[in-house]
Design an enzyme around this catalytic site. Structure first.
Site, PDB file in Angstrom:
ATOM      1  N   LYS A 189      68.793   6.459  -4.370  1.00  0.00           N
ATOM      2  CA  LYS A 189      68.519   5.200  -4.122  1.00  0.00           C
ATOM      3  C   LYS A 189      68.709   4.535  -5.607  1.00  0.00           C
ATOM      4  O   LYS A 189      67.869   4.828  -6.510  1.00  0.00           O
ATOM      5  CB  LYS A 189      66.952   5.002  -3.585  1.00  0.00           C
ATOM      6  CG  LYS A 189      66.691   3.311  -3.460  1.00  0.00           C
ATOM      7  CD  LYS A 189      65.066   3.263  -3.344  1.00  0.00           C
ATOM      8  CE  LYS A 189      64.547   3.082  -4.578  1.00  0.00           C
ATOM      9  NZ  LYS A 189      65.037   1.590  -5.404  1.00  0.00           N
ATOM     10  N   GLU A 264      61.709  12.553 -14.799  1.00  0.00           N
ATOM     11  CA  GLU A 264      62.326  12.155 -16.125  1.00  0.00           C
ATOM     12  C   GLU A 264      61.459  10.872 -16.300  1.00  0.00           C
ATOM     13  O   GLU A 264      61.846   9.629 -15.714  1.00  0.00           O
ATOM     14  CB  GLU A 264      63.573  12.095 -16.379  1.00  0.00           C
ATOM     15  CG  GLU A 264      63.864  11.924 -17.905  1.00  0.00           C
ATOM     16  CD  GLU A 264      64.233  10.576 -18.261  1.00  0.00           C
ATOM     17  OE1 GLU A 264      63.064   9.862 -18.933  1.00  0.00           O
ATOM     18  OE2 GLU A 264      65.396  10.008 -18.369  1.00  0.00           O
ATOM     19  N   CYS A 298      64.295   5.008 -22.577  1.00  0.00           N
ATOM     20  CA  CYS A 298      63.083   6.082 -22.692  1.00  0.00           C
ATOM     21  C   CYS A 298      62.990   6.883 -24.040  1.00  0.00           C
ATOM     22  O   CYS A 298      61.830   7.119 -24.477  1.00  0.00           O
ATOM     23  CB  CYS A 298      63.103   7.062 -21.405  1.00  0.00           C
ATOM     24  SG  CYS A 298      62.779   6.338 -19.948  1.00  0.00           S
ATOM     25  N   GLU A 398      54.379   2.170 -23.427  1.00  0.00           N
ATOM     26  CA  GLU A 398      55.778   2.026 -23.544  1.00  0.00           C
ATOM     27  C   GLU A 398      56.353   0.419 -23.303  1.00  0.00           C
ATOM     28  O   GLU A 398      55.799  -0.366 -22.103  1.00  0.00           O
ATOM     29  CB  GLU A 398      56.574   2.875 -22.223  1.00  0.00           C
ATOM     30  CG  GLU A 398      57.892   2.764 -22.304  1.00  0.00           C
ATOM     31  CD  GLU A 398      58.645   3.718 -21.269  1.00  0.00           C
ATOM     32  OE1 GLU A 398      59.562   4.312 -21.666  1.00  0.00           O
ATOM     33  OE2 GLU A 398      58.171   3.873 -20.380  1.00  0.00           O
TER      34      GLU A 398
END
Length: 515
Positions: A189, A264, A298, A398
């Site tokens: 997906k 991850e 990331c 983040e």
């Protein structure tokens, strides 16, 4: 069903392809879920309307993958490797198309897509063509009395993978390639914001002769398609790349059927500059690592810790370099930094900076969205912020944008402590000419990758994955194949006696006529 039209985000220029945005059992098709309008992030204009996947589409994709698994899992490593080499050749031929779609759907510069995303994906494909023929285990031998043991690595089954929007092509490849190289089949997906290059990848695989059902793509939302895929009883493993918050939800859902999980997740990479570093090299490295892909990476440098004697020189040079970055039309070859993925995401990034400014931090470069011809797009200037506190959201959370926070430190011990002082542990870098410092930083910084005197480069042969809240499991490299295989111990008994000596510890044969 009656469809409704919603705006799901901001990507892509190409007109909607009539064959649909799903790829199930070897062919494109329309989804059976609601319609969604996509917006071009670089212009703010409507780009296309797609029909999203429903739960029924996910079920069909899983059924196709399940049906294809027996034959594909029995294919020899050489057969799987040859198919991947053919796939690499098709991707090479379609490289221009892949780069154009990747840039259009994400807003990243065409230069980055052409020189980084596409060649990296092709190289990954070539690597896994070889890795498919190199599944490793202990050599056969007599590890215990009376038998010869061996280790088999076997595919798991149907893999259900969920990929993010920031690197749609590379993330699709990172999910698909090790899974099918090991003999699994997969349902991927992609983000509903950026499905274009994942669909082209699946088409290329079919053209290369990879059998129908081995690779399936379902384009849908997380609550509809994603949750159905994770919870599906015929999916043996879930692989997810995305935020830590969503990763925790994925783990909980996967636990319902006790399936394997590969994650991850987010990052908040420290960029540690010691007082013996080359300031010019560190400054160039910081800008490139902070703004790559719009900072929507990331592993991007987000926290620069600079030893006090170099702080002013480093921040001044970084600000100068950031001010010179060309922000503009992603298709322009002179553009360094294109748009962010959506206008809403751009506003989220800007909010972090504004709240830091309000709390007393200084914005040394950027800190605004450009106006003029770029005002309608989701653009944000490269930004350097000094004076934020270590426990502030700017340093701890983040941001996923082209924003770098700069903080000073005094001692080496403090540098290591600050680098480790977030929940994340995906990547980091240390800048020093001193061997002892580089060895200490690489050993003591808690991250899955620590660069020394560089930040960002990755290669297919080496693993990518995190510590702590950045997840677990590896992408790329031979290590990733471990994630997609079951390890089986097989022991062949060589002692033909009816009674084995070890059995005496369990019971003794007292039947008549035995000794």
């Amino acid at each position: 069903m009656t469809s409704t039209t919603t705006t799901i985000g901001d990507p892509v220029h190409p007109a909607s392809r009539p064959e649909g945005h799903q790829f199930i059992n070897g062919r494109r098709s329309e989804g059976r879920g609601p319609e969604a309008k996509r917006i071009d992030p670089a212009t703010g204009e409507a780009a296309e309307v797609i029909r999203l996947a429903s739960a029924a589409d996910v079920d069909a994709a899983v059924a196709a993958a399940k049906a294809a698994f027996p034959a594909w899992s029995r294919a020899t490593p050489a057969e799987r490797g040859d198919a991947l080499l053919k796939l690499a050749a098709v991707l090479e031929r379609r490289a221009g198309e892949l780069a154009a779609v990747e840039s259009a759907q994400t807003g990243k510069s065409l230069r980055l897509a052409t020189e980084f995303d596409v060649p990296g994906t092709i190289d990954n494909t070539v690597f896994f063509a070889g890795a498919a023929r190199n599944l490793q285990g202990l050599g056969a031998g007599e590890y215990g009395a009376g038998g010869t043991s061996m280790v088999r690595r076997e595919p798991i089954g149907v893999i259900g993978s969920i990929a993010p929007w920031n690197y749609p092509l590379q993330m699709a490849a990172w999910k698909i390639l090790p899974a099918i190289a090991a003999g699994n089949t997969i349902v991927l997906k992609p983000s509903e914001l950026t499905p274009g290059t994942a669909l082209i990848f699946a088409e290329a695989a079919a053209e290369a002769g990879i059998p129908d059902g081995v690779i399936n793509i379902v384009t849908g939302t997380g609550p509809d398609a994603g949750e159905r895929l994770v919870r599906h009883p015929d999916v043996a493993m879930t692989s997810f790349t995305g935020s830590t918050a969503v990763g925790r939800k994925i783990m909980a859902m996967a636990a319902e059927t006790a399936k394997r999980v590969h994650l991850e997740l987010g990052g908040k990479a420290p960029f540690v500059v010691f007082d013996d570093a080359d300031v010019e090299a560190a400054a160039h490295g910081a800008v490139a690592a902070a703004i790559i892909n719009g900072g929507q990476d990331c592993t991007a440098a987000t926290r620069a810790y600079i030893q006090r004697p170099l702080f002013e020189a480093f921040t001044a040079r970084v600000a100068e370099l950031m001010d010179a970055v060309v922000v503009g039309d992603p298709a322009d070859p002179d553009t360094d930094l294109g748009s962010l993925i959506t206008h809403a995401h751009r506003d989220k990034v800007a909010g972090f900076v504004e709240r830091a400014r309000a709390a007393g931090a200084s914005v040394l470069a950027g800190g605004t969205a450009p106006g003029g011809d770029l005002a309608a797009g989701a653009y944000y200037r490269p930004t350097l912020v000094a004076g934020a506190a270590q426990d502030s959201e700017l340093v701890q959370q983040e941001i996923f944008g082209p924003v770098l926070a700069a903080l000073p430190f005094e001692t080496d011990d403090e540098a290591i402590a600050l680098a480790n002082d977030t929940p994340f542990g995906l990547a980091a870098s240390a800048w020093t000419r001193d061997l002892d410092r580089s060895l200490r930083a690489s050993a003591e910084i808690q991250a899955g990758c620590v660069w020394v005197n560089d930040h960002i480069p990755i290669v297919s042969e080496l693993p990518h994955g995190g510590y702590k809240a950045s997840g677990f499991g590896k992408d790329m490299s031979q290590y990733s194949l471990d994630e997609y295989t079951n390890v089986k111990h097989v022991m062949l008994g060589r002692d033909r006696a009816a009674h084995k000596d070890w059995q005496d510890t369990v019971f003794r044969d007292r039947t008549p006529g035995t000794k």
